[in-house]
Design a protein around this motif. Structure first.
Motif, PDB file in Angstrom:
ATOM      1  N   ALA A 175      -0.610  -3.050  -9.441  1.00 12.40           N
ATOM      2  CA  ALA A 175      -1.773  -3.306 -10.288  1.00 12.40           C
ATOM      3  C   ALA A 175      -1.974  -2.121 -11.215  1.00 12.40           C
ATOM      4  O   ALA A 175      -1.932  -0.962 -10.780  1.00 12.40           O
ATOM      5  N   ILE A 176      -2.184  -2.405 -12.487  1.00 14.17           N
ATOM      6  CA  ILE A 176      -2.306  -1.361 -13.501  1.00 14.17           C
ATOM      7  C   ILE A 176      -3.707  -1.381 -14.098  1.00 14.17           C
ATOM      8  O   ILE A 176      -4.150  -2.400 -14.634  1.00 14.17           O
ATOM      9  N   LYS A 199       0.816  -1.214   0.000  1.00 11.52           N
ATOM     10  CA  LYS A 199       0.000   0.000   0.000  1.00 11.52           C
ATOM     11  C   LYS A 199       0.850   1.265   0.000  1.00 11.52           C
ATOM     12  O   LYS A 199       0.308   2.375   0.080  1.00 11.52           O
ATOM     13  N   GLY A 200       2.162   1.127  -0.098  1.00  6.71           N
ATOM     14  CA  GLY A 200       3.050   2.279  -0.188  1.00  6.71           C
ATOM     15  C   GLY A 200       3.205   2.729  -1.626  1.00  6.71           C
ATOM     16  O   GLY A 200       2.736   2.069  -2.561  1.00  6.71           O
ATOM     17  N   SER A 201       3.879   3.856  -1.816  1.00 10.21           N
ATOM     18  CA  SER A 201       4.065   4.409  -3.149  1.00 10.21           C
ATOM     19  C   SER A 201       5.395   3.973  -3.751  1.00 10.21           C
ATOM     20  O   SER A 201       6.380   3.774  -3.042  1.00 10.21           O
ATOM     21  N   ILE A 243       1.245  -3.514  -4.271  1.00  6.93           N
ATOM     22  CA  ILE A 243       0.236  -4.444  -3.744  1.00  6.93           C
ATOM     23  C   ILE A 243       0.877  -5.661  -3.086  1.00  6.93           C
ATOM     24  O   ILE A 243       0.273  -6.283  -2.220  1.00  6.93           O
ATOM     25  N   ASP A 244       2.084  -6.021  -3.509  1.00  6.05           N
ATOM     26  CA  ASP A 244       2.848  -7.103  -2.874  1.00  6.05           C
ATOM     27  C   ASP A 244       4.277  -6.634  -2.731  1.00  6.05           C
ATOM     28  O   ASP A 244       4.861  -6.089  -3.675  1.00  6.05           O
ATOM     29  N   SER A 245       4.857  -6.858  -1.555  1.00  3.86           N
ATOM     30  CA  SER A 245       6.205  -6.385  -1.279  1.00  3.86           C
ATOM     31  C   SER A 245       7.066  -7.502  -0.701  1.00  3.86           C
ATOM     32  O   SER A 245       6.661  -8.177   0.247  1.00  3.86           O
TER      33      SER A 245
END
Length: 196
Positions: free
Chosen positions: A157-158, A134-136, A147-149
């Motif tokens: 997600a695009i 949820k980070g930039s 969305i996944d780290s």
């Protein structure tokens, strides 16, 4: 300062080597409106406009920029994301983007999710660069949400609009992209490393 909201696309018309530097001539819908000395983000790299000829503008990348970014891989006909700097009284729609690419990453997976796409990128962990869910993150100058780290990879997600209006539509597996990590996260990581 930029926001990561891509304004338009530019097409590489000509490339010239000049010692350790490279000059790029780029055709775009905003080129005629630019000014000499203006800062413009090219695939996330802040470059200074040094020449304008109608709908083509010229910028120069120095060796340091070429080492940290994918600009050295560009060729005639390639498409780059363009964004002019944010005016002080402008709307801030993305996140704080400096135009200082930290490193490159490799696209390792593209998943079609019936209308949207999930792109996964892998990078070499260094300088305490991190992502958080949820980070930039900025990919080729585009402000995106992680969305996944994982320690050396992340996914974004695009939506169809972003795919259509940026050069992500040209990205394939094994392609190299420019990454700028979130400035707030970089400061936190630096502070934490100094406490060890």
């Amino acid at each position: 300062m930029f926001t990561g909201i891509i304004e338009t696309l530019g097409e590489i018309q000509h490339i010239e080597s000049d010692g350790g530097n490279i000059h790029y001539y780029i055709k775009s819908s905003i080129s005629k409106d630019l000014k000499i000395d203006q800062s413009v983000s090219h695939d996330g790299v802040c470059l200074t406009v040094v020449g304008i000829n109608e709908d083509i503008h010229q910028v120069t990348a120095i060796q340091e920029t070429l080492i940290k970014s994918n600009l050295g891989n560009l060729k005639k006909g390639d498409i780059v994301n363009l964004e002019r700097c944010t005016p002080a009284n402008g709307r801030f729609d993305g996140h704080i983007v400096q135009g200082h690419v930290d490193q490159t990453a490799t696209c390792v997976n593209i998943k079609d999710q019936e209308g949207s796409y999930v792109f996964t990128f892998e990078y070499t962990p260094k300088h305490n660069n991190i992502t958080v869910e949820k980070g930039s993150i900025t990919v080729n100058g585009i402000s995106l949400t992680v969305i996944d780290s994982e320690p050396n990879r992340f996914s974004v997600a695009i939506i169809p609009y972003t795919l259509e209006h940026t050069n992500l539509s040209k990205i394939r597996i094994k392609d190299i992209v420019n990454i700028e990590f979130d400035i707030v996260g970089k400061y936190v990581a630096k502070i934490m490393s100094m406490r060890d």
